[in-house]
Write an enzyme that holds these catalytic residues in place. Structure first.
Site, PDB file in Angstrom:
ATOM      1  N   THR A 127       0.846  -1.193   0.000  1.00 34.62           N
ATOM      2  CA  THR A 127       0.000   0.000   0.000  1.00 34.62           C
ATOM      3  C   THR A 127       0.880   1.241   0.000  1.00 34.62           C
ATOM      4  OG1 THR A 127      -1.479   1.440   1.278  1.00 34.62           O
ATOM      5  CG2 THR A 127      -0.343  -0.230   2.523  1.00 34.62           C
ATOM      6  N   ASP A 129      -0.005   3.796   1.285  1.00 32.48           N
ATOM      7  CA  ASP A 129      -0.305   4.486   2.553  1.00 32.48           C
ATOM      8  C   ASP A 129       0.638   4.094   3.691  1.00 32.48           C
ATOM      9  OD1 ASP A 129      -2.374   5.617   1.184  1.00 32.48           O
ATOM     10  OD2 ASP A 129      -3.978   4.706   2.367  1.00 32.48           O
ATOM     11  N   ARG A 173      -5.552   7.397   3.411  1.00 28.99           N
ATOM     12  CA  ARG A 173      -6.944   7.285   3.849  1.00 28.99           C
ATOM     13  C   ARG A 173      -7.091   7.452   5.367  1.00 28.99           C
ATOM     14  NH1 ARG A 173     -11.198   4.839   1.521  1.00 28.99           N
ATOM     15  NH2 ARG A 173     -10.052   3.554   0.029  1.00 28.99           N
ATOM     16  N   ARG A 267      -3.843  28.486  -3.958  1.00 26.40           N
ATOM     17  CA  ARG A 267      -4.140  27.528  -5.034  1.00 26.40           C
ATOM     18  C   ARG A 267      -4.041  26.114  -4.473  1.00 26.40           C
ATOM     19  NH1 ARG A 267      -5.555  31.516  -7.260  1.00 26.40           N
ATOM     20  NH2 ARG A 267      -4.998  32.266  -9.341  1.00 26.40           N
ATOM     21  N   HIS A 273      -4.136  10.014  -8.215  1.00 29.67           N
ATOM     22  CA  HIS A 273      -3.578   8.719  -8.611  1.00 29.67           C
ATOM     23  C   HIS A 273      -2.216   8.795  -9.284  1.00 29.67           C
ATOM     24  CE1 HIS A 273      -7.741   7.845  -7.721  1.00 29.67           C
ATOM     25  NE2 HIS A 273      -7.347   6.606  -7.510  1.00 29.67           N
ATOM     26  N   ARG A 276       0.180   6.829  -7.482  1.00 26.97           N
ATOM     27  CA  ARG A 276       0.122   5.364  -7.530  1.00 26.97           C
ATOM     28  C   ARG A 276       0.562   4.790  -8.864  1.00 26.97           C
ATOM     29  NH1 ARG A 276      -5.578   3.987  -5.110  1.00 26.97           N
ATOM     30  NH2 ARG A 276      -5.837   2.933  -7.088  1.00 26.97           N
TER      31      ARG A 276
HETATM   32  O1  F6P Z   1      -5.393   2.526  -0.210  1.00 24.58           O
HETATM   33  C1  F6P Z   1      -4.570   3.200  -1.085  1.00 24.58           C
HETATM   34  C2  F6P Z   1      -5.249   4.444  -1.614  1.00 24.58           C
HETATM   35  O2  F6P Z   1      -4.445   4.972  -2.636  1.00 24.58           O
HETATM   36  C3  F6P Z   1      -5.560   5.493  -0.563  1.00 24.58           C
HETATM   37  O3  F6P Z   1      -4.486   6.325  -0.271  1.00 24.58           O
HETATM   38  C4  F6P Z   1      -6.696   6.227  -1.232  1.00 24.58           C
HETATM   39  O4  F6P Z   1      -7.507   6.847  -0.263  1.00 24.58           O
HETATM   40  C5  F6P Z   1      -7.432   5.171  -1.954  1.00 24.58           C
HETATM   41  O5  F6P Z   1      -6.509   4.132  -2.200  1.00 24.58           O
HETATM   42  C6  F6P Z   1      -8.039   5.645  -3.253  1.00 24.58           C
HETATM   43  O6  F6P Z   1      -8.798   4.620  -3.797  1.00 24.58           O
HETATM   44  P1  F6P Z   1      -9.362   4.596  -5.273  1.00 24.58           P
HETATM   45  O7  F6P Z   1      -8.234   4.270  -6.204  1.00 24.58           O
HETATM   46  O8  F6P Z   1     -10.379   3.523  -5.267  1.00 24.58           O
HETATM   47  O9  F6P Z   1      -9.919   5.943  -5.584  1.00 24.58           O
END
Ligand code: F6P
Length: 343
Positions: A127, A129, A173, A267, A273, A276
């Protein structure tokens, strides 16, 4: 007939998933095991959708973001007959072990399946997170922090040029690890995380006194999971009961409050994402690879109900039950490191 290990990726994707898959497949192949990808998280076991994975299928995926076997937030315990389908499809496909790569939700399902059904599962902590207990770090976190830090660095120069306050909303989260680490690395002036109550007036005061000292710009980093005074619950939930945070607008609300209270032009940048996606850092590739090798070893030696974990510089096995019992949130001493540079 050769033994078979299934591999599943569940929950939000994160950089390094493919590196784990590659390591499990390569190690299994070397030990004479077959490897099978379970498609789209627990949904693949509920629906019985699989893909054979051998060395050719994982060739070249080490630096690739995302997951070649897909992911969903499916919770078999929430579906009618979901658990029975998981057990049946697992047996019908002739699998002997499952490597579940995921965070609190995916591994929570794994821990429950092991405890209630003796399901032969091994966990790998994923994760961005970094909020899983039992391990010092999850893979994916380093990449997210690196991306967020670079964004803060870039926002610094434009903030400085325009005399603006820049609010940067990062993921996280329940835990503010990404905000704290990227905020420290990027020299943020205020960092707000879910673990700490937010007082708009205190934030505004910090920014005003900074500007009174002659600094005419400020950088504020906020976790998307922060509870802000006056923030409405959108009501949207996933199968694990989590609120959909992307629609809450934490950064926007905070930006409006800061502008109104300080009068400084503000701002807001929501990184979302971007944190990620894309290629993992070398640190995450190495960590993911080590986790994959450990998980394959645990599967081959029948040590189920365990999760590969990082302790210091060692990869060890910890129980899934321990790892999923409670979330690893940011302790006050880590927040104090960030706070030392506020204002
Ligand atoms: O659990 C990882 C995470 O990237 C969190 O930081 C974030 O709140 C959540 O997933 C976002 O989820 P999704 O990709 O479903 O919007």
């Amino acid at each position: 007939m050769a033994s078979s290990v299934g591999i599943l990726t569940g929950g939000g994707d994160c950089p390094g998933l493919n590196a784990v898959i590659r390591a499990v497949v390569r190690s299994s192949d070397a030990a004479g095991w077959d490897a099978v990808g379970v498609l789209e998280g627990w949904r693949g076991l509920v629906d019985g959708t699989f893909r054979d994975l051998g060395p050719p299928e994982v060739s070249g995926i080490l630096p690739r973001g995302g997951t070649i076997i897909g992911t969903t937030r499916t919770n078999p315990f929430k579906l009618d007959g979901g658990v029975e389908k998981v057990l049946r499809n697992f047996a019908d496909r002739g699998l002997d072990a499952l490597v579940a790569i995921g965070g609190e939700d995916t591994l929570g399902v794994a821990a429950r399946l092991y405890k209630e059904h003796g399901f032969p599962v091994i966990g790998v902590p994923k994760t961005i997170d970094n909020d899983l207990s039992g391990t010092d770090y999850t893979f994916g976190f380093d990449t997210a922090v690196t991306i967020a830090t670079e964004a803060i660095d870039r926002l610094h120069t434009t903030a400085e040029s325009h005399n603006r306050v820049m609010v940067v909303e990062v993921m996280g989260r329940h835990a503010g690890w990404i905000a704290v680490m990227s905020g420290i690395a990027g020299g943020a002036d205020v960092i707000l995380i879910p673990e700490q109550p937010v007082d708009f007036e205190a934030v505004a005061h910090g920014i005003r006194s900074r500007h009174a000292r002659g600094k005419n710009f400020s950088i504020v980093v906020v976790s998307e999971g922060c509870e802000l005074p006056g923030l409405e619950d959108t009501g949207e939930r996933d199968q694990f009961g989590h609120v959909t945070l992307s629609h809450r607008g934490v950064g926007e609300l905070l930006g409006r409050e800061i502008e109104q209270r300080t009068g400084f032009e503000t701002r807001v940048t929501v990184l979302g994402h971007v944190q990620r996606g894309g290629t993992p850092t070398s640190r995450d590739r190495v960590l993911a690879t080590r986790y994959g090798l450990k998980a394959a070893e645990l599967a081959q030696t029948g040590q189920f109900g365990q999760m590969a974990a990082l302790r210091g510089d060692d990869i060890v096995a910890v129980s899934l039950e321990e790892a999923t019992a409670e979330l690893k949130t940011v302790p006050p001493e880590w927040y104090a490191v960030a706070q030392a540079f506020f204002g």
